[in-house]
Design a protein around this motif. Structure first.
Motif, short mmCIF file in Angstrom:
data_model
loop_
_atom_site.label_atom_id
_atom_site.label_comp_id
_atom_site.label_asym_id
_atom_site.label_seq_id
_atom_site.Cartn_x
_atom_site.Cartn_y
_atom_site.Cartn_z
N ALA A 122 0.86 -1.18 0.00
CA ALA A 122 0.00 0.00 0.00
C ALA A 122 0.89 1.23 0.00
CB ALA A 122 -0.90 0.00 1.23
N ASN A 123 0.75 2.06 -1.02
CA ASN A 123 1.62 3.23 -1.15
C ASN A 123 0.80 4.39 -1.72
OD1 ASN A 123 4.22 4.34 -0.80
ND2 ASN A 123 4.65 4.16 -2.98
N PRO A 124 0.34 5.33 -0.85
CA PRO A 124 0.56 5.45 0.59
C PRO A 124 -0.14 4.33 1.37
CG PRO A 124 -0.27 7.51 -0.35
CD PRO A 124 -0.47 6.46 -1.37
N THR A 178 2.00 6.97 5.52
CA THR A 178 3.36 7.10 5.00
C THR A 178 3.44 6.50 3.59
OG1 THR A 178 3.99 5.01 6.04
CG2 THR A 178 4.40 7.04 7.29
N TYR A 179 4.53 6.86 2.89
CA TYR A 179 4.76 6.32 1.55
C TYR A 179 6.25 6.08 1.37
CZ TYR A 179 6.86 10.65 -0.23
OH TYR A 179 7.69 11.71 -0.47
N ILE A 180 6.59 5.34 0.33
CA ILE A 180 8.00 5.22 -0.04
C ILE A 180 8.17 5.82 -1.43
CG2 ILE A 180 8.45 3.23 1.43
CD1 ILE A 180 8.35 1.46 -1.08
N PRO A 181 9.30 6.50 -1.68
CA PRO A 181 9.55 7.10 -2.99
C PRO A 181 9.53 6.04 -4.08
CG PRO A 181 11.14 7.88 -1.37
CD PRO A 181 10.39 6.75 -0.73
N PHE A 182 9.23 6.47 -5.29
CA PHE A 182 9.05 5.47 -6.33
C PHE A 182 10.35 4.79 -6.74
CE2 PHE A 182 7.30 3.46 -10.11
CZ PHE A 182 6.15 2.95 -9.53
N GLU A 183 11.48 5.43 -6.50
CA GLU A 183 12.74 4.73 -6.75
C GLU A 183 12.86 3.49 -5.87
OE1 GLU A 183 15.07 5.06 -9.13
OE2 GLU A 183 13.55 6.42 -9.95
N GLU A 184 12.31 3.58 -4.65
CA GLU A 184 12.31 2.42 -3.76
C GLU A 184 11.36 1.34 -4.28
OE1 GLU A 184 14.02 1.71 -0.31
OE2 GLU A 184 15.17 2.49 -2.02
N VAL A 185 10.23 1.76 -4.82
CA VAL A 185 9.30 0.79 -5.41
C VAL A 185 9.96 0.07 -6.58
CG1 VAL A 185 7.06 0.47 -6.53
CG2 VAL A 185 7.30 2.16 -4.69
N ARG A 186 10.68 0.81 -7.40
CA ARG A 186 11.38 0.19 -8.53
C ARG A 186 12.46 -0.77 -8.04
NH1 ARG A 186 10.28 2.13 -13.47
NH2 ARG A 186 9.12 4.09 -13.63
N ARG A 187 13.12 -0.39 -6.95
CA ARG A 187 14.15 -1.28 -6.40
C ARG A 187 13.51 -2.56 -5.87
NH1 ARG A 187 17.15 -2.03 -1.62
NH2 ARG A 187 16.01 -0.44 -0.43
N LEU A 188 12.34 -2.44 -5.27
CA LEU A 188 11.62 -3.62 -4.80
C LEU A 188 11.27 -4.52 -5.98
CD1 LEU A 188 9.97 -5.33 -2.79
CD2 LEU A 188 8.08 -3.70 -3.09
N HIS A 189 10.74 -3.94 -7.03
CA HIS A 189 10.36 -4.74 -8.19
C HIS A 189 11.57 -5.43 -8.81
CE1 HIS A 189 9.65 -5.08 -12.65
NE2 HIS A 189 8.72 -5.89 -12.15
N ALA A 190 12.66 -4.71 -8.89
CA ALA A 190 13.87 -5.29 -9.50
C ALA A 190 14.40 -6.47 -8.71
CB ALA A 190 14.96 -4.21 -9.61
#
Length: 365
Positions: free
Chosen positions: A159-161, A167-179
């Motif tokens: 869930a983002n936010p 709270t949220y995480i920046p999308f660079e972190e979401v991309r890192r998670l996906h990678a």
């Protein structure tokens, strides 16, 4: 009676703690401000209400099973291909369909410790195993999520936010998670509150979905669009996932009024902008005023705040009773791992000022 003679639910079902929605309060004692369900104080777009009323005149007709009008409106506003959109009876239905479609008995589904309670419910209902990952500073921790991935992991809910923390995480972190995820694991980006976020490093997930085969983004009309009572959700996803879910969803899972109202609501950009501006004004005001009286408020980018209480004398339970007596209904979040906190929806000016005044008196008592 011998229990073995009765119908038995599938394994995991009786481990589910039924979801408890925000309470309503007792209006017989006076005016009640319901701030427990993150509903918008601005209500629905007049255009959406009118569209629903027109359809109601023909309630004898089945709705369009493909929700074509609604999908076209969503695609138009967000610049998407309508073929990659699936509409639903609230975004909760999509979460359940994803779990049902991609989990088999013993498969693992990951979510964070303060994540939406429905994730756990749907994983268990599908026969899966919930894997809860610790957060850091009331925020999703990408490294912790990746460390929890095993050979049995099939789905990750983020869930983002996040609700109830905001709270949220920046999308660079979401991309890192996906990678870092195996390509067969479905990453579900639950962006129910995306419209409220005004941060340069935030994205709802559209671009990542467009470039990947194992990412979906879910959204809702229940929050900023004010159509919670009509139950409308939608998902943007790769064609293969859309195809799979279309095979298991109900044939008329979105009702006719919801289709018409949703299409009108998402096109009414003025109403959306008004809701964003209202929240931008009152969210920081509420957080600042509550902080001034000695309460800790988790920084939020949604339309709600998580309020932490200091001790047993001034506990969340006591504050909840105090506020309820005065007609202010907030949300207990014990089930989310916050036994001494309340979640407050940003409400009308009267409601916001009233809660601050009441909690100021409560903290001085």
């Amino acid at each position: 009676m011998n229990e073995k003679l009765r119908p038995q639910p599938r394994p995991g079902v009786m481990e589910i703690a039924a979801y408890v929605p925000g309470k309503h309060g007792d209006s017989s004692k006076g005016k009640v401000h319901k701030l427990s369900s993150n509903e918008t104080p601005l209500g629905a777009s007049p255009a959406a209400i009118d569209a629903a009323a027109q359809v109601l005149a023909h309630a004898e007709l089945y709705p369009d099973g493909q929700s074509s009008e609604l999908r076209a409106a969503i695609a138009e506003v967000h610049g998407l291909n309508a073929e990659n959109i699936l509409c639903s009876n609230g975004s909760d239905e999509l979460l359940g369909l994803l779990a049902q479609t991609y989990l088999t008995a013993g498969d693992e589904g990951i979510f964070t410790e303060h994540g939406f309670l429905v994730y756990r419910i749907q994983i268990l209902a599908a026969g899966g195993v919930p894997v809860v990952v610790k957060e850091t500073g009331e925020r999703a921790d990408v490294d912790a999520i990746l460390e929890a991935v095993s050979e049995r992991t099939k789905i990750v809910f983020l869930a983002n936010p996040n609700n109830p923390t905001g709270t949220y995480i920046p999308f660079e972190e979401v991309r890192r998670l996906h990678a870092g995820l195996p390509s067969h694991v479905v990453l579900v980006l639950d962006a129910a509150y995306a419209e409220y976020v005004r941060r340069n490093d935030y994205e709802s997930g559209i671009e990542l979905v467009s470039s990947a085969q194992n990412v979906v983004m879910t959204r809702t009309f229940s929050k900023i669009h004010g159509l919670a009572g009509l139950r409308i959700g939608w998902m943007y996803a790769p064609a293969g996932i859309i195809d799979a879910l279309n095979r298991v969803r109900g044939p008329f899972n979105v009702n006719a009024m919801a289709i018409a109202a949703g299409a009108a609501a998402i096109r009414d950009r003025g109403h959306v902008e008004e809701a964003v501006a209202f929240n931008e004004a009152w969210l920081p005001w509420v957080a600042d005023e509550l902080t001034k009286i000695g309460l800790r408020v988790t920084p939020s980018v949604g339309n709600f705040v998580l309020i932490h209480f200091p001790d047993d004398k001034r506990s969340a339970e006591a504050a909840d009773a105090y506020l309820t007596e005065r007609g202010f209904i907030l949300r207990r979040v014990t089930g989310y791992g916050f036994p001494n906190a309340l979640r407050m929806t940003i409400g009308s000016e009267e409601a916001n000022r009233g809660v601050v005044d009441a909690l100021t008196s409560f903290m001085k008592a």
